[in-house]
Each structure stands twice: as structure tokens, then as C-alpha cells.
Scaffold this motif. Structure first.
Motif, PDB file in Angstrom:
ATOM      1  N   GLY A  87      -0.460   8.648  -7.071  1.00 24.83           N
ATOM      2  CA  GLY A  87       0.297   8.328  -8.277  1.00 24.83           C
ATOM      3  C   GLY A  87      -0.024   6.969  -8.888  1.00 24.83           C
ATOM      4  O   GLY A  87       0.119   6.783 -10.096  1.00 24.83           O
ATOM      5  N   GLY A  88      -0.438   6.019  -8.037  1.00 21.26           N
ATOM      6  CA  GLY A  88      -0.623   4.648  -8.525  1.00 21.26           C
ATOM      7  C   GLY A  88      -1.550   4.535  -9.730  1.00 21.26           C
ATOM      8  O   GLY A  88      -1.151   4.038 -10.780  1.00 21.26           O
ATOM      9  N   PRO A  89      -2.785   5.012  -9.595  1.00 24.88           N
ATOM     10  CA  PRO A  89      -3.726   4.816 -10.702  1.00 24.88           C
ATOM     11  C   PRO A  89      -3.275   5.496 -11.999  1.00 24.88           C
ATOM     12  O   PRO A  89      -3.434   4.935 -13.079  1.00 24.88           O
ATOM     13  N   ALA A  92      -4.521  -2.969  -6.551  1.00 25.48           N
ATOM     14  CA  ALA A  92      -5.425  -2.518  -7.622  1.00 25.48           C
ATOM     15  C   ALA A  92      -4.674  -2.406  -8.953  1.00 25.48           C
ATOM     16  O   ALA A  92      -5.296  -2.251 -10.005  1.00 25.48           O
ATOM     17  N   ASN A  93      -3.354  -2.487  -8.908  1.00 27.69           N
ATOM     18  CA  ASN A  93      -2.557  -2.283 -10.129  1.00 27.69           C
ATOM     19  C   ASN A  93      -2.810  -3.369 -11.176  1.00 27.69           C
ATOM     20  O   ASN A  93      -2.706  -4.555 -10.892  1.00 27.69           O
ATOM     21  N   SER A  94      -3.089  -2.937 -12.379  1.00 27.01           N
ATOM     22  CA  SER A  94      -3.518  -3.890 -13.422  1.00 27.01           C
ATOM     23  C   SER A  94      -2.402  -4.869 -13.783  1.00 27.01           C
ATOM     24  O   SER A  94      -2.639  -6.052 -13.983  1.00 27.01           O
ATOM     25  N   SER A 115       0.849  -1.195   0.000  1.00 22.57           N
ATOM     26  CA  SER A 115       0.000   0.000   0.000  1.00 22.57           C
ATOM     27  C   SER A 115       0.879   1.238   0.000  1.00 22.57           C
ATOM     28  O   SER A 115       2.079   1.162  -0.283  1.00 22.57           O
ATOM     29  N   GLY A 116       0.268   2.381   0.351  1.00 22.48           N
ATOM     30  CA  GLY A 116       1.037   3.610   0.417  1.00 22.48           C
ATOM     31  C   GLY A 116       1.983   3.638   1.617  1.00 22.48           C
ATOM     32  O   GLY A 116       2.969   4.359   1.628  1.00 22.48           O
ATOM     33  N   GLY A 117       1.689   2.843   2.623  1.00 20.25           N
ATOM     34  CA  GLY A 117       2.496   2.867   3.836  1.00 20.25           C
ATOM     35  C   GLY A 117       3.253   1.576   4.105  1.00 20.25           C
ATOM     36  O   GLY A 117       4.137   1.547   4.963  1.00 20.25           O
ATOM     37  N   TYR A 128       5.291   4.867  -6.057  1.00 23.04           N
ATOM     38  CA  TYR A 128       4.376   5.301  -7.132  1.00 23.04           C
ATOM     39  C   TYR A 128       4.015   6.775  -6.946  1.00 23.04           C
ATOM     40  O   TYR A 128       4.045   7.566  -7.895  1.00 23.04           O
ATOM     41  N   ASP A 129       3.659   7.142  -5.720  1.00 23.82           N
ATOM     42  CA  ASP A 129       3.212   8.519  -5.456  1.00 23.82           C
ATOM     43  C   ASP A 129       4.351   9.518  -5.680  1.00 23.82           C
ATOM     44  O   ASP A 129       4.147  10.590  -6.240  1.00 23.82           O
ATOM     45  N   LYS A 130       5.570   9.141  -5.255  1.00 28.44           N
ATOM     46  CA  LYS A 130       6.707  10.063  -5.404  1.00 28.44           C
ATOM     47  C   LYS A 130       7.113  10.203  -6.866  1.00 28.44           C
ATOM     48  O   LYS A 130       7.432  11.303  -7.326  1.00 28.44           O
ATOM     49  N   THR A 182      -8.261  -0.771  -1.986  1.00 26.92           N
ATOM     50  CA  THR A 182      -7.875   0.431  -1.248  1.00 26.92           C
ATOM     51  C   THR A 182      -8.654   0.463   0.082  1.00 26.92           C
ATOM     52  O   THR A 182      -9.543  -0.352   0.311  1.00 26.92           O
ATOM     53  N   ASP A 183      -8.300   1.439   0.920  1.00 24.61           N
ATOM     54  CA  ASP A 183      -8.820   1.432   2.293  1.00 24.61           C
ATOM     55  C   ASP A 183     -10.348   1.453   2.348  1.00 24.61           C
ATOM     56  O   ASP A 183     -10.998   2.248   1.670  1.00 24.61           O
ATOM     57  N   ASN A 184     -10.896   0.591   3.164  1.00 22.34           N
ATOM     58  CA  ASN A 184     -12.355   0.484   3.315  1.00 22.34           C
ATOM     59  C   ASN A 184     -12.661  -0.169   4.659  1.00 22.34           C
ATOM     60  O   ASN A 184     -11.820  -0.861   5.232  1.00 22.34           O
ATOM     61  N   ILE A 235      -0.100   6.301 -13.003  1.00 24.94           N
ATOM     62  CA  ILE A 235       1.051   5.595 -13.591  1.00 24.94           C
ATOM     63  C   ILE A 235       0.584   4.281 -14.221  1.00 24.94           C
ATOM     64  O   ILE A 235       0.995   3.918 -15.321  1.00 24.94           O
ATOM     65  N   ASP A 236      -0.308   3.601 -13.522  1.00 29.56           N
ATOM     66  CA  ASP A 236      -0.870   2.340 -14.033  1.00 29.56           C
ATOM     67  C   ASP A 236      -1.494   2.568 -15.425  1.00 29.56           C
ATOM     68  O   ASP A 236      -1.234   1.827 -16.382  1.00 29.56           O
ATOM     69  N   ARG A 237      -2.259   3.639 -15.527  1.00 30.02           N
ATOM     70  CA  ARG A 237      -2.954   3.932 -16.791  1.00 30.02           C
ATOM     71  C   ARG A 237      -1.959   4.313 -17.889  1.00 30.02           C
ATOM     72  O   ARG A 237      -2.009   3.784 -18.998  1.00 30.02           O
TER      73      ARG A 237
HETATM   74  O1  KG4 Z   1      -4.206   0.726   1.038  1.00 29.63           O
HETATM   75  P1  KG4 Z   1      -4.303   2.143   0.587  1.00 29.63           P
HETATM   76  O2  KG4 Z   1      -5.632   2.672   0.107  1.00 29.63           O
HETATM   77  O3  KG4 Z   1      -3.842   3.119   1.736  1.00 29.63           O
HETATM   78  C1  KG4 Z   1      -2.775   2.810   2.577  1.00 29.63           C
HETATM   79  O4  KG4 Z   1      -3.005   2.049   3.556  1.00 29.63           O
HETATM   80  O5  KG4 Z   1      -1.654   3.302   2.259  1.00 29.63           O
HETATM   81  O6  KG4 Z   1      -3.180   2.346  -0.546  1.00 29.63           O
HETATM   82  C2  KG4 Z   1      -2.983   3.576  -1.203  1.00 29.63           C
HETATM   83  C3  KG4 Z   1      -1.807   3.426  -2.161  1.00 29.63           C
HETATM   84  C4  KG4 Z   1      -1.346   4.752  -2.784  1.00 29.63           C
HETATM   85  O7  KG4 Z   1       0.065   4.850  -2.659  1.00 29.63           O
HETATM   86  C5  KG4 Z   1      -1.754   4.608  -4.256  1.00 29.63           C
HETATM   87  O8  KG4 Z   1      -0.890   5.293  -5.145  1.00 29.63           O
HETATM   88  C6  KG4 Z   1      -1.668   3.100  -4.456  1.00 29.63           C
HETATM   89  O9  KG4 Z   1      -2.169   2.557  -3.258  1.00 29.63           O
HETATM   90  N1  KG4 Z   1      -2.476   2.641  -5.593  1.00 29.63           N
HETATM   91  C7  KG4 Z   1      -1.945   2.067  -6.699  1.00 29.63           C
HETATM   92  C8  KG4 Z   1      -3.016   1.828  -7.598  1.00 29.63           C
HETATM   93  N2  KG4 Z   1      -4.174   2.262  -6.986  1.00 29.63           N
HETATM   94  C9  KG4 Z   1      -3.810   2.745  -5.754  1.00 29.63           C
HETATM   95  N3  KG4 Z   1      -0.676   1.755  -7.004  1.00 29.63           N
HETATM   96  C10 KG4 Z   1      -0.449   1.205  -8.214  1.00 29.63           C
HETATM   97  N4  KG4 Z   1      -1.406   0.962  -9.135  1.00 29.63           N
HETATM   98  C11 KG4 Z   1      -2.712   1.257  -8.873  1.00 29.63           C
HETATM   99  N5  KG4 Z   1      -3.647   1.007  -9.766  1.00 29.63           N
END
Ligand code: KG4
Ligand code: ZN
Length: 350
Positions: free
Chosen positions: A183-185, A290-292, A140-142, A170-172, A318-320, A187-189
Motif C-alpha cells: 500500500g505504501g507506494p 521511501a515515502n516522499s 517498515s511493514g513490521g 499503509y498496507d491495510k 526497502t529490504d536488501n 498511497i504515496d503517489r
Molecule cells: O522494510 P520493508 O521493505 O519490509 C519490512 O521489513 O517490513 O518495508 C515494507 C513496507 C511496506 O509496508 C510498504 O507499504 C512500505 O514499506 N512502503 C512505503 C513506501 N514504500 C514502501 N510506505 C509509504 N510510502 C512509500 N513510498
């Protein structure tokens, strides 16, 4: 079970119930998520102080909507589960304070949940119980961590990142390419249109995996800061610091090349760990799941190695709060109850 999640920049409430089916133990009644992405986008990342203030504004409405969507009232609930940590302490406090107050007011037991146990549980919510032992990558992001699950609800940390999390990388990288947050979504696209061999970037291998010494500690660890720095150097050399002089197709090439390295490292380590621990299944959870490309490669590798693979749906990646409610149900069933003086813990260990 009412689940509440406020660890980062999503305020979420969900109702999840037990099905009585040991193979597919949980069913989602509702899962309401208020995302703060638009709020933080302006700043290029999550601003903790803004995040906690927004959670305060959103929490009551989100919980009310979560109950309404599930068609239940407070008196129908059996318990409340809340993310205790890890995460941003101000954000966590909003969920924990709200959950403690509502549990006391409604006379309901409270269960504290580790955020990553929630991400791992998202796999069970989606697919039913995994064949065990399983190796799960939480990315994840963390966090970027590998866990061995020998028994349901028991998690053994096998490795983690030594610096940046994959989502953070990804975000950086997106930030330095001027692509916005998160950044993730994006860059993925963009990567789908790029040439993944266009930019030579280093693959991180900290030490060689020793097939004869599986007890060797640390060689399954991750590291993404070197990769991020390599992208930064490439961008500085070719462009200009604040406004990179790249065409759209060059940006797509950088995204594709970066993504290839990240996904290769994640998949390699995951299957390496699975082999060493004789896993019967592997899974990937957390925002980056979520990355394709990561999803496609997981399934492809699994097929080749005849290893069952598991992913959450995109909504559960993602977080839910549904994953928090489900992890809470598991803990509740095992007898776990939070103390009256439960506090948020930003660096809670699993
Ligand atoms: O699990 P999450 O919602 O929150 C945390 O617990 O950190 O993860 C968020 C992270 C972000 O860094 C975001 O850029 C990444 O997940 N993310 C992705 C994609 N969708 C979200 N990274 C790569 N490809 C994606 N499609
Ligand atoms: Zn998360």
C-alpha cells in the motif's frame, strides 16, 4: 562480506567491502534483490507459506548473481552475514540454512545480523558514519521503533508501536480502499494529488510528552490502529464495504489526509526524542522511509532545527542484503561469530 536477506518477501544477496575510510566504512559491490511482490499481490498481503517456498526457489540464483555482479567468487569472500530475525520464520530459515551450509562448505566465518540493525546500517552505507548520538526511526511493514545510537553498532530502544506498524497501516488502508499490495507506494503517489485536510482523522498522542520528565516511559510510543479504524469507519459510512463508492479525487483526498497524520506523528516523535537525548543527528530507515512526504518533511524539519538528517537511497530503504552485509561487517569487526547451531529467530531482539 556476502550478505543474505530473506526475512520477509524479498530474496536478496549482496557483496559489501570495507573501504578503510573510518568516515565512509562500507562500499557496495553488488546488491541483487528478487521481489515477491507480484506473487503476494493476488492475496492482498504476504502469505508466509508462499514466501518461504519462493525463497527456496530463488536463493541459489540470487546469490550466484550477487557474486557475479560483484565479480568475486566464494574464495574471494572473507565472511558471510545473514539475517537471523525478526521476520517470518519460514522465510528466515531459508536464508539461515543457506548461509550456514555455504559458510561450512566454503570454510568461511558466519555472522548473524538483526534485520533492524541492517536498516539502521543502510544510513551509514548511504551517508557514512552519523554524528553521534543519533536518534534513528526504523519504520517498515513490521516495525515502527525509535533507537538511540550512542556508539556505532549499539542500539537502545526508546519506543515502539503499541499495535500496527506504520507500513502495516499503509498496507491495510490501501487494502480497504481497493488499491492493492503493497500500500505504501500507491498511497504515496495518490496522496500527491489529494487534499490533506479533506478528511478529519485523529492524531494519536498516547500521553502528553512531559518536558520535565524525559525518563517518562512510553510517551514516545506509536499507535496506528486507531487511525486505520478511523479510515475504515469513514469508508464504511461513505461507501460500501467491498466496493467503496469513491471518485478518484476522493480516494486521493483520503490518502493525503491519512498520510499527513502518519508523517506528522513520525516526525514529531523523532524530533521529540532527538531533543530529549541531545542527539547530534537524526535518521529514518526501513521501507516507509521511501515515502516522499516523510523524506521531504524530515529534511525541512532538520533545516529548521539545524539538525543533520539522514536517509537511505530509495533502493536501500526497502529490504536488501547490502544493509545486512554492512551490519555484518560491523559485527564481524567487533569479533562477532555465529555458533554452528545458529537458528532463525522470528522475534529476535536488538
Ligand atoms: O522494510 P520493508 O521493505 O519490509 C519490512 O521489513 O517490513 O518495508 C515494507 C513496507 C511496506 O509496508 C510498504 O507499504 C512500505 O514499506 N512502503 C512505503 C513506501 N514504500 C514502501 N510506505 C509509504 N510510502 C512509500 N513510498
Ligand atoms: Zn525491513
Amino acid at each position: 562480506m556476502l550478505g543474505i536477506e530473506t526475512s520477509c518477501d524479498e530474496t536478496s544477496a549482496a557483496v559489501v567491502e570495507e573501504t578503510g575510510d573510518p568516515e565512509r566504512p562500507w562500499a557496495i559491490r553488488s546488491n541483487v534483490i528478487a521481489s515477491q511482490v507480484l506473487l503476494h499481490r493476488e492475496w492482498g498481503g504476504v502469505v508466509p507459506e508462499l514466501a518461504s517456498r519462493q525463497h527456496i526457489r530463488d536463493i541459489c540464483g540470487v546469490v550466484a548473481e550477487g557474486l557475479q555482479a560483484a565479480q568475486v567468487s566464494w574464495t574471494d569472500l572473507g565472511a558471510i552475514a545473514v539475517t537471523q530475525g525478526p521476520g517470518l520464520v519460514g522465510s528466515l530459515l531459508v536464508g539461515v540454512a543457506f548461509a550456514k551450509a555455504s559458510a561450512a562448505a566454503a570454510g568461511l566465518p558466519l555472522v548473524a545480523v538483526h534485520h533492524l540493525a541492517g536498516h539502521i546500517e543502510s544510513l551509514v552505507l548511504q551517508n557514512g558514519e552519523l554524528p553521534l548520538p543519533a536518534v534513528v526511526l526504523v519504520v517498515s511493514g513490521g516495525h515502527t521503533s525509535l533507537y538511540l545510537v550512542r556508539r556505532p553498532g549499539e542500539y537502545e530502544l526508546l519506543s515502539r508501536t503499541r499495535d500496527d506498524a506504520a507500513g502495516e497501516a499503509y498496507d491495510k488502508v490501501a487494502k480497504l480502499l481497493g488499491l492493492g499490495y503493497p500500500g505504501g507506494p500507491v498511497i504515496d503517489r495518490l496522496a500527491q494529488r489529494g487534499n490533506e485536510r479533506a478528511v478529519a482523522l485523529p492524531t494519536t498522542r498516547l500521553t502528553h510528552a512531559d518536558r520535565n520528565a524525559p525518563e517518562l516511559k512510553g510517551d514516545l510510543d506509536f499507535s496506528f490502529s486507531g487511525l486505520k479504524t478511523a479510515v475504515l469507519r469513514y469508508v464504511r459510512k461513505k461507501g460500501n464495504d467491498s466496493r467503496p463508492l469513491f471518485t478518484e479525487s476522493e480516494i486521493a483526498d483520503i490518502c493525503a489526509s491519512f498520510q499527513r497524520v502518519v508523517v506528522t506523528v513520525l516526525i514529531d516523535r523523532l524530533f521529540d526524542a532527538a531533543r530529549r537525548h541531545q542527539a547530534r543527528s537524526v535518521g529514518i530507515a526501513g521501507g516507509v522511509s521511501a515515502n516522499s512526504r516523510l523524506r521531504a518533511e524530515l529534511q525541512e524539519y532538520g533545516r529548521l532545527r539545524e539538525m543533520p538528517t539522514f536517509l537511505p537511497s530509495l533502493a536501500l530503504s526497502t529490504d536488501n542484503a547490502a544493509m545486512i552485509a554492512a551490519a555484518g561487517l560491523r559485527r564481524f569487526r567487533a569479533g562477532s561469530r555465529a555458533a554452528d547451531d545458529l537458528n532463525a529467530d522470528a522475534s529476535l531482539r536488538l
